[in-house]
Design a protein around this motif. Sequence first.
Motif, PDB file in Angstrom:
ATOM      1  N   TRP A 123      -3.834  20.832  -2.451  1.00 57.36           N
ATOM      2  CA  TRP A 123      -2.392  20.589  -2.424  1.00 57.36           C
ATOM      3  C   TRP A 123      -1.740  21.047  -1.126  1.00 57.36           C
ATOM      4  CZ3 TRP A 123      -0.271  17.335  -5.712  1.00 57.36           C
ATOM      5  CH2 TRP A 123      -0.959  17.066  -6.896  1.00 57.36           C
ATOM      6  N   GLU A 124      -2.289  22.121  -0.535  1.00 54.11           N
ATOM      7  CA  GLU A 124      -1.731  22.607   0.737  1.00 54.11           C
ATOM      8  C   GLU A 124      -1.933  21.571   1.845  1.00 54.11           C
ATOM      9  OE1 GLU A 124      -3.149  26.474   1.841  1.00 54.11           O
ATOM     10  OE2 GLU A 124      -2.509  27.368  -0.057  1.00 54.11           O
ATOM     11  N   LEU A 125      -3.147  21.017   1.900  1.00 56.22           N
ATOM     12  CA  LEU A 125      -3.463  20.005   2.897  1.00 56.22           C
ATOM     13  C   LEU A 125      -2.602  18.756   2.666  1.00 56.22           C
ATOM     14  CD1 LEU A 125      -5.538  19.288   5.229  1.00 56.22           C
ATOM     15  CD2 LEU A 125      -6.813  18.090   3.458  1.00 56.22           C
ATOM     16  N   ARG A 126      -2.458  18.375   1.411  1.00 57.06           N
ATOM     17  CA  ARG A 126      -1.654  17.206   1.038  1.00 57.06           C
ATOM     18  C   ARG A 126      -0.208  17.381   1.523  1.00 57.06           C
ATOM     19  NH1 ARG A 126      -2.626  15.211  -5.121  1.00 57.06           N
ATOM     20  NH2 ARG A 126      -4.808  15.435  -4.584  1.00 57.06           N
ATOM     21  N   GLU A 143      -3.276   6.612  11.986  1.00 60.80           N
ATOM     22  CA  GLU A 143      -4.178   6.630  13.145  1.00 60.80           C
ATOM     23  C   GLU A 143      -5.289   7.655  12.946  1.00 60.80           C
ATOM     24  OE1 GLU A 143      -4.466   4.633  15.804  1.00 60.80           O
ATOM     25  OE2 GLU A 143      -2.901   3.420  14.872  1.00 60.80           O
ATOM     26  N   GLU A 144      -4.938   8.772  12.325  1.00 55.81           N
ATOM     27  CA  GLU A 144      -5.941   9.810  12.032  1.00 55.81           C
ATOM     28  C   GLU A 144      -7.001   9.279  11.077  1.00 55.81           C
ATOM     29  OE1 GLU A 144      -5.888  14.421  10.497  1.00 55.81           O
ATOM     30  OE2 GLU A 144      -4.097  13.660  11.497  1.00 55.81           O
ATOM     31  N   LEU A 145      -6.534   8.531  10.067  1.00 59.33           N
ATOM     32  CA  LEU A 145      -7.461   7.947   9.095  1.00 59.33           C
ATOM     33  C   LEU A 145      -8.377   6.930   9.772  1.00 59.33           C
ATOM     34  CD1 LEU A 145      -8.474   7.572   6.188  1.00 59.33           C
ATOM     35  CD2 LEU A 145      -6.643   5.883   5.849  1.00 59.33           C
ATOM     36  N   LYS A 146      -7.832   6.128  10.679  1.00 56.68           N
ATOM     37  CA  LYS A 146      -8.633   5.111  11.368  1.00 56.68           C
ATOM     38  C   LYS A 146      -9.801   5.743  12.130  1.00 56.68           C
ATOM     39  CE  LYS A 146      -6.350   1.709  13.579  1.00 56.68           C
ATOM     40  NZ  LYS A 146      -5.196   1.064  14.270  1.00 56.68           N
ATOM     41  N   LYS A 147      -9.573   6.949  12.657  1.00 62.24           N
ATOM     42  CA  LYS A 147     -10.622   7.625  13.435  1.00 62.24           C
ATOM     43  C   LYS A 147     -11.792   8.072  12.554  1.00 62.24           C
ATOM     44  CE  LYS A 147      -7.438   9.273  16.977  1.00 62.24           C
ATOM     45  NZ  LYS A 147      -6.550  10.364  17.336  1.00 62.24           N
ATOM     46  N   ILE A 148     -11.495   8.434  11.305  1.00 59.06           N
ATOM     47  CA  ILE A 148     -12.562   8.982  10.449  1.00 59.06           C
ATOM     48  C   ILE A 148     -13.085   7.989   9.408  1.00 59.06           C
ATOM     49  CG2 ILE A 148     -11.843  11.393  10.690  1.00 59.06           C
ATOM     50  CD1 ILE A 148     -10.647  10.958   7.726  1.00 59.06           C
ATOM     51  N   ILE A 156      -6.140   0.107   3.163  1.00 62.22           N
ATOM     52  CA  ILE A 156      -4.887   0.752   2.746  1.00 62.22           C
ATOM     53  C   ILE A 156      -3.755   0.304   3.655  1.00 62.22           C
ATOM     54  CG2 ILE A 156      -3.710   2.981   2.461  1.00 62.22           C
ATOM     55  CD1 ILE A 156      -6.513   4.218   1.958  1.00 62.22           C
ATOM     56  N   HIS A 157      -2.618  -0.014   3.071  1.00 63.98           N
ATOM     57  CA  HIS A 157      -1.470  -0.442   3.874  1.00 63.98           C
ATOM     58  C   HIS A 157      -0.871   0.763   4.601  1.00 63.98           C
ATOM     59  CE1 HIS A 157       2.458  -2.121   4.922  1.00 63.98           C
ATOM     60  NE2 HIS A 157       1.821  -3.280   4.900  1.00 63.98           N
ATOM     61  N   ILE A 158      -0.380   0.520   5.809  1.00 71.08           N
ATOM     62  CA  ILE A 158       0.175   1.603   6.637  1.00 71.08           C
ATOM     63  C   ILE A 158       1.356   2.310   5.948  1.00 71.08           C
ATOM     64  CG2 ILE A 158       1.745   0.082   7.937  1.00 71.08           C
ATOM     65  CD1 ILE A 158       0.994   1.847  10.436  1.00 71.08           C
ATOM     66  N   ASN A 159       2.057   1.621   5.058  1.00 73.09           N
ATOM     67  CA  ASN A 159       3.196   2.238   4.357  1.00 73.09           C
ATOM     68  C   ASN A 159       2.790   3.028   3.115  1.00 73.09           C
ATOM     69  OD1 ASN A 159       5.060   1.165   6.151  1.00 73.09           O
ATOM     70  ND2 ASN A 159       5.194  -0.757   5.028  1.00 73.09           N
ATOM     71  N   ASP A 160       1.510   2.942   2.742  1.00 78.21           N
ATOM     72  CA  ASP A 160       1.048   3.593   1.511  1.00 78.21           C
ATOM     73  C   ASP A 160       0.675   5.052   1.805  1.00 78.21           C
ATOM     74  OD1 ASP A 160       0.065   4.234  -0.958  1.00 78.21           O
ATOM     75  OD2 ASP A 160      -1.215   2.477  -1.156  1.00 78.21           O
ATOM     76  N   THR A 161       1.722   5.874   1.960  1.00 76.40           N
ATOM     77  CA  THR A 161       1.539   7.285   2.357  1.00 76.40           C
ATOM     78  C   THR A 161       0.582   8.023   1.426  1.00 76.40           C
ATOM     79  OG1 THR A 161       3.858   7.212   3.061  1.00 76.40           O
ATOM     80  CG2 THR A 161       2.804   9.373   3.019  1.00 76.40           C
ATOM     81  N   LYS A 162       0.761   7.817   0.124  1.00 78.85           N
ATOM     82  CA  LYS A 162      -0.030   8.564  -0.859  1.00 78.85           C
ATOM     83  C   LYS A 162      -1.532   8.303  -0.697  1.00 78.85           C
ATOM     84  CE  LYS A 162      -0.663   9.227  -5.820  1.00 78.85           C
ATOM     85  NZ  LYS A 162      -0.347   8.748  -7.171  1.00 78.85           N
ATOM     86  N   ARG A 163      -1.901   7.035  -0.523  1.00 78.91           N
ATOM     87  CA  ARG A 163      -3.331   6.713  -0.436  1.00 78.91           C
ATOM     88  C   ARG A 163      -3.924   7.087   0.918  1.00 78.91           C
ATOM     89  NH1 ARG A 163      -2.586   1.129  -3.684  1.00 78.91           N
ATOM     90  NH2 ARG A 163      -2.245   2.060  -5.716  1.00 78.91           N
ATOM     91  N   ILE A 164      -3.113   7.017   1.968  1.00 82.62           N
ATOM     92  CA  ILE A 164      -3.590   7.473   3.291  1.00 82.62           C
ATOM     93  C   ILE A 164      -3.920   8.965   3.207  1.00 82.62           C
ATOM     94  CG2 ILE A 164      -2.970   7.879   5.717  1.00 82.62           C
ATOM     95  CD1 ILE A 164      -1.091   5.413   5.491  1.00 82.62           C
ATOM     96  N   ARG A 166      -4.546  10.735   0.513  1.00 83.73           N
ATOM     97  CA  ARG A 166      -5.683  10.958  -0.391  1.00 83.73           C
ATOM     98  C   ARG A 166      -7.005  10.712   0.345  1.00 83.73           C
ATOM     99  NH1 ARG A 166      -7.947  14.084  -3.851  1.00 83.73           N
ATOM    100  NH2 ARG A 166      -9.143  13.098  -5.501  1.00 83.73           N
ATOM    101  N   ALA A 167      -7.040   9.678   1.176  1.00 82.22           N
ATOM    102  CA  ALA A 167      -8.263   9.372   1.932  1.00 82.22           C
ATOM    103  C   ALA A 167      -8.583  10.488   2.923  1.00 82.22           C
ATOM    104  CB  ALA A 167      -8.103   8.043   2.659  1.00 82.22           C
TER     105      ALA A 167
END
Length: 313
Positions: A123-126, A143-148, A156-164, A166-167
């Motif tokens: 939860w802290e990281l979230r 962009e951070e997600l794209k790197k990893i 995942i859509h760029i506007n989908d904050t929750k799923r970005i 979570r990933a």
Amino acid sequence: MQKKPPLIIIVGPTAVGKTSISVDVAKQIDGEIISADSMQIYRYMNIGTAKISKSEMNGINHYLIDEVYPVEDFSVSDFQAKATEYIDIILDKGKLPMIVGGTGLYVNSLVYDLDFSQAISNWELRDEYLKKAEKYGNECIYEELKKIDIESANRIHINDTKRIIRALEIYHETGKPMSYFYKDFRKENNKYNIIFIGLTMDRNKLYERINRRVDNMIESGLIDEVKSLLAMGYSEDLVSMQGLGYKEIVQYIKGNYSLDKAIEILKRDSRRYAKRQLTWFRREERIKWVNIDDYENKSLLIDYIVKIIMEEL
């Protein structure tokens, strides 16, 4: 040894006729239908999702349709939990559960032993990522997600904050990208006796059907449906409003597209989506494919599908 409960799954590309065919099959086998469509779960979104109407249900119970409001999140793990619950309810009635739809991840969550809870919640990281998104915009965490994990970023859509988030969290906690849990866990779910049917047809005919369906959506009031959703306060940035049929009409309403351009893009992207669906399901070796073009009439097609099911029960 106790027999495994049956689970009938009917998949196929958009506009192939899954909705109508599945109702006729359900009538013959005493089945009830659980939708595996990631857009039909949303209330108020009827025309653009080609949602089945009460009259088209023809007395067959349908589940996971109009399940959540367009502003609510609904993940693959939510689908897995809800669908499993409804399967048990249908089996308890002595009826046959049928999963019908074209969302590959939803179907995979039932046919493979995918455990979406194995990554520990942090939860802290979230919270840290959420603050980052609020301060610098979603592009920053995307962009951070794209790197990893480029595969998840593409899905995942760029506007989908929750799923970005979570990933990113899954990668941080497990050392593995989220796409690993979706793609590489191919252990089959042995809880059910799965009877897997895929519907297909000539590609050109399918594309013609898709084009006609889009024209029918426009004639049936898709533009007014999208205007109504916007008037109700549902932002164009929502995951639900990024669905096919909605984002294109939003651009028309905003004046960014002419109506002809919006329709052309919607038809093109719907055809591309159908192609991706077929590619996705072709990887599944258990599917018994049924080519609709091989049958003189719908009655013969339904009889054949029912025969497949009855032989496997």
